[in-house]
Design a protein around this motif. Structure first.
Motif, short mmCIF file in Angstrom:
data_model
loop_
_atom_site.label_atom_id
_atom_site.label_comp_id
_atom_site.label_asym_id
_atom_site.label_seq_id
_atom_site.Cartn_x
_atom_site.Cartn_y
_atom_site.Cartn_z
N LEU A 1 3.86 -0.52 29.25
CA LEU A 1 4.86 -0.79 28.22
C LEU A 1 6.28 -0.63 28.78
N SER A 2 6.47 0.37 29.62
CA SER A 2 7.79 0.60 30.20
C SER A 2 8.21 -0.57 31.09
N ALA A 3 7.26 -1.16 31.81
CA ALA A 3 7.60 -2.23 32.74
C ALA A 3 7.76 -3.57 32.05
N LEU A 4 6.93 -3.85 31.05
CA LEU A 4 6.88 -5.19 30.48
C LEU A 4 7.55 -5.32 29.12
N GLN B 1 -2.55 -8.75 25.16
CA GLN B 1 -1.21 -9.00 24.62
C GLN B 1 -0.37 -7.75 24.80
N CYS B 2 0.86 -7.96 25.26
CA CYS B 2 1.78 -6.84 25.48
C CYS B 2 3.17 -7.30 25.07
N PRO C 1 6.30 -2.06 19.52
CA PRO C 1 5.73 -2.30 20.86
C PRO C 1 4.22 -2.08 20.85
N THR C 2 3.48 -3.08 21.34
CA THR C 2 2.03 -3.05 21.23
C THR C 2 1.41 -3.46 22.56
N LEU C 3 0.36 -2.74 22.95
CA LEU C 3 -0.45 -3.06 24.11
C LEU C 3 -1.90 -3.17 23.64
#
Length: 410
Positions: free
Chosen positions: A138-141, A383-384, A391-393
């Protein structure tokens, strides 16, 4: 309309035009200065004769000013009289893996080596490290602050229609960040004894000149990240996998160099970016970016999955071949010891793991063949991003980190 004082008074522009024409016809009167100077014995020279003097051009550099571009013709310092097929970072082979096999004399196995598969099954990722990796994704994308125009998105049913450009994280930065997060978590998984023998270098450039059937082929490729190690990877036994028992694909009537661009400007030399005197000079794992906007077909057709995997094999071969020539000389054909390189290619969502072993540089040999082991692509998530402002992963796949950790600690 007749020009009258009233008309000129109302339209100043008309008056200005007439005045301009009148002033342009005026002839300057002689002031007598030229006659007076000639009477005193001073020579009068026409200024146009002085201005025609050719003075040598002085080259000077202005700080911040770019030099003029180098012409792409015979005056270029890298111009070669004999053209060559130059394979670069943006190229893909038309027939994908089949063409790569035929060009590089390589046998393909649709699974990773048995030892690596056993290690993957035995490897367990702790829940703490797994949760940390999900936050890192999440931090990267999602949470990264870069805001640039993203790649153009086209609708297949309406190829001429252009969707509005959106702002977000660029593809190159997404790939760089996700691979950096994976390497960091692998370092936490492996521990200090392994990390002391590893190092990551960025933007490593490899040059490998080849001659196949009297035709020049130059591999000019880059590994966005490369893990180097103190000791080389242990080669796999050819007696176990028996590469000579498999048949190479036949591309007839196509040539093995089809879809590779031909150029006259190239650097015909071997280049491995790490000095052989450096203690961590052995290639271990190359990490390759594969953004859809950077990799294209010459025919403008969509790039297939098979072509992307063939690109992985080409880059892994280039790294191993450049290292082999650095160790054993420019003219080496049969290697004293095989060179093994691991490769990971990603577009920040799909990861492709593979292992390449270089047994020979004689691409026409019938007694030796190279080997390439590949794993079916793995999706890190389905999905990210932001869904309804949150924010969802979704569908995070822990197998990607597990495979990466085994590759890193191998």
């Amino acid at each position: 309309m007749r020009l009258t004082n009233t008309l000129l008074r109302q339209h100043i522009g008309f008056f200005f035009k007439k005045h301009w024409l009148q002033q342009g016809k005026r002839v300057p009167n002689s002031t007598g200065a030229e006659e007076e100077i000639a009477a005193r014995g001073i020579t009068v020279i026409d200024p146009s004769e002085v201005l025609k003097e050719q003075r040598p051009r002085e080259d000077f550099k202005i700080p911040g000013m770019l030099p003029p571009p180098i012409a792409l013709d015979e005056t270029h310092p890298l111009w070669q009289a004999e053209p060559a097929y130059v394979y670069g970072d943006t190229n893909v082979l038309l027939e994908g893996v089949r063409q790569t096999q035929s060009l590089l004399n390589t046998v393909v196995y649709d699974d990773l080596p048995m030892k690596i598969e056993e290690k993957v099954e035995q490897t367990k990722i702790t829940s703490q490290l797994d949760r940390s990796m999900q936050q890192a994704v999440l931090s990267a994308l999602v949470f990264d602050t870069e805001q640039v125009k993203t790649a153009i998105v086209k609708v297949p049913d309406r190829p001429a229609y252009k969707l509005p450009r959106t702002y977000g994280i660029s593809e190159g930065r997404r790939n760089q960040l996700i691979l950096s997060k994976l390497v960091t978590h692998c370092e936490r998984f492996a521990g200090r004894p392994v990390n002391a023998n590893r190092k990551v270098v960025f933007n490593a450039r490899f040059l490998v000149p080849l001659v196949k059937e009297s035709e020049r082929v130059l591999l000019n490729v880059k590994a966005e990240s490369m893990i180097i190690s103190h000791e080389p990877l242990k080669p796999l036994e050819t007696s176990v996998y028996r590469p000579l028992d498999a048949e190479l694909p036949n591309l007839f009537p196509l040539k093995e160099t089809v879809s590779i661009p031909v150029q006259n400007i190239y650097d015909w030399k071997n280049n491995y970016p790490i000095s052989r005197n450096y203690k961590l000079s052995h290639p271990h794992t190359i990490l390759i970016h594969c953004s859809p906007s950077d990799v294209k077909n010459a025919t403008e057709l969509p790039v297939s999955r098979d072509q992307i995997e063939g690109r992985t094999m080409m880059k892994a071969f280039a790294v191993a071949a450049a290292r082999a020539r650095q160790l054993y000389g420019e003219e080496v054909k049969t290697l004293p010891n095989p060179i093994t390189v691991q490769a990971v290619q990603t577009d920040s969502k799909t990861f492709h793991f593979s292992v390449y072993q270089l047994n020979t540089l004689d691409l026409g040999s019938t007694t030796e063949r190279n080997m390439w082991f590949r794993k079916a692509p793995l999706d890190l998530y389905s999905q990210c991003g932001y869904i309804v402002g949150k924010p969802t992963l979704e569908d995070y796949n822990k197998d990607v980190l597990r495979h990466f950790a085994v590759f890193y600690s191998n």
